[in-house]
Design an enzyme around this catalytic site. Structure first.
Site, PDB file in Angstrom:
ATOM      1  N   ARG A 172      26.745   6.055  30.220  1.00  8.36           N
ATOM      2  CA  ARG A 172      25.648   6.155  29.262  1.00  8.36           C
ATOM      3  C   ARG A 172      25.420   4.802  28.589  1.00  8.36           C
ATOM      4  O   ARG A 172      24.280   4.394  28.358  1.00  8.36           O
ATOM      5  CB  ARG A 172      25.944   7.227  28.217  1.00  8.36           C
ATOM      6  CG  ARG A 172      25.999   8.639  28.781  1.00  8.36           C
ATOM      7  CD  ARG A 172      26.240   9.667  27.695  1.00  8.36           C
ATOM      8  NE  ARG A 172      25.099   9.757  26.779  1.00  8.36           N
ATOM      9  CZ  ARG A 172      25.153  10.384  25.607  1.00  8.36           C
ATOM     10  NH1 ARG A 172      26.277  10.934  25.194  1.00  8.36           N
ATOM     11  NH2 ARG A 172      24.081  10.428  24.843  1.00  8.36           N
ATOM     12  N   CYS A 229      27.647   6.234  18.168  1.00  7.14           N
ATOM     13  CA  CYS A 229      27.581   7.028  19.394  1.00  7.14           C
ATOM     14  C   CYS A 229      26.161   7.564  19.523  1.00  7.14           C
ATOM     15  O   CYS A 229      25.228   6.943  19.030  1.00  7.14           O
ATOM     16  CB  CYS A 229      28.628   8.151  19.379  1.00  7.14           C
ATOM     17  SG  CYS A 229      28.480   9.291  17.995  1.00  7.14           S
TER      18      CYS A 229
END
Length: 287
Positions: A172, A229
């Site tokens: 990611r 995050c």
């Protein structure tokens, strides 16, 4: 207080004046309550990530904004927390969810909280009892504050001192895949350390010295180092690991969400208001 507690240490405390919180949650699933019903630590209360550890989602809040202080205090009282309670939080996903509850309680000024290292599986391996009975909980009387854990506003990231750590999976971070948010990639200049790197093969945290060495390779010992995050869950795990190494790490409180996701194509961070969590530093005493 050590932020972690082993299964054997917890067994020695029980039965006692310990409030157990079961935070079963995994990204993309909504079966935490069902998993809790199939078996949990005796006396444990189920905590809902979406409804109790997160606030209302808005256009620029990200997927898991912080709850309102009054709402979080009400939830803590529903869980049976009193001013002198000893709280232990656990999950079955390597403390990724439990760390969020730990961080929020610390952010709200409650210090007597620990995470069960290794979670439910460690408890089972220690021959700890499992129950399917939901406990009868007497409402607690705890009074909480807010703003006790260091955070950084998203607008401050371009002038950040220290390193910025992206806590998500490497695929990611690199933008190879993005299963949740519409924009792939990362905030320019961020370094990648997936939170799973904090854990050994048994999903238990590495020791303080191993964590210290790993974070120092990134330069996270520098004052002002910060973790972020996708929505505010796994960044809390980095802060928990930082407490193991007795550092002070900041986190972005409103993480880049669906409309504000970091991108590898932009030269500067998205200009949306958000905050990040600061890493603890070795010479600072944890609050």
């Amino acid at each position: 207080m050590n932020p972690l507690i082993s299964a054997q240490e917890l067994k020695a405390l029980l039965p006692g004046e310990c409030v157990l919180l079961d935070v079963r949650w995994v990204l993309g699933r909504d079966d935490g309550a069902q998993e809790y019903a199939l078996g949990h630590l005796p006396g444990a209360v189920f905590v809902d990530m979406e409804r109790e550890l997160s606030g209302a989602v808005g256009e620029h809040t990200g997927r898991h904004p912080l709850p309102l202080p009054a709402d979080f205090e009400a939830a803590a009282r529903r869980w049976g927390i009193n001013p002198q309670s000893h709280v232990v939080v656990y999950d079955d996903s390597g403390a990724l969810a439990a760390a969020r509850a730990w961080w929020l309680l610390r952010h709200a000024g409650f210090e007597q909280v620990q995470v069960l290292d290794g979670g439910l599986e460690a408890w089972r391996q220690a021959a700890g009892p499992i129950s399917t009975q939901a406990p009868e909980v007497s409402p607690g009387t705890v009074s909480l504050s807010w703003g006790r854990m260091p955070v950084v506003d998203f607008d401050e990231l371009e002038s950040l001192d220290g390193v910025l750590i992206d806590s998500r999976a490497t695929v990611r971070y690199l933008g190879i895949t993005e299963p949740v948010d519409p924009v792939a990639g990362h905030i320019p200049g961020a370094l990648n350390r997936p939170t799973t790197d904090n854990l050994d093969e048994q999903a238990r945290f590495y020791g303080p010295e191993a964590l210290r060495a790993a974070f120092e390779k990134l330069g996270a010992q520098q004052p002002g180092s910060t973790a972020y995050c996708g929505s505010g869950i796994t960044a809390a795990h980095q802060v928990l690991a930082g407490r193991q190494r007795r550092d002070r790490t900041r986190t972005v409180s409103r993480q880049p969400g669906p409309s504000t996701a970091p991108t590898r194509r932009r030269r500067s961070p998205p200009a949306t208001k958000s905050t990040a969590t600061r890493f603890p530093q070795p010479d600072e005493r944890p609050p």
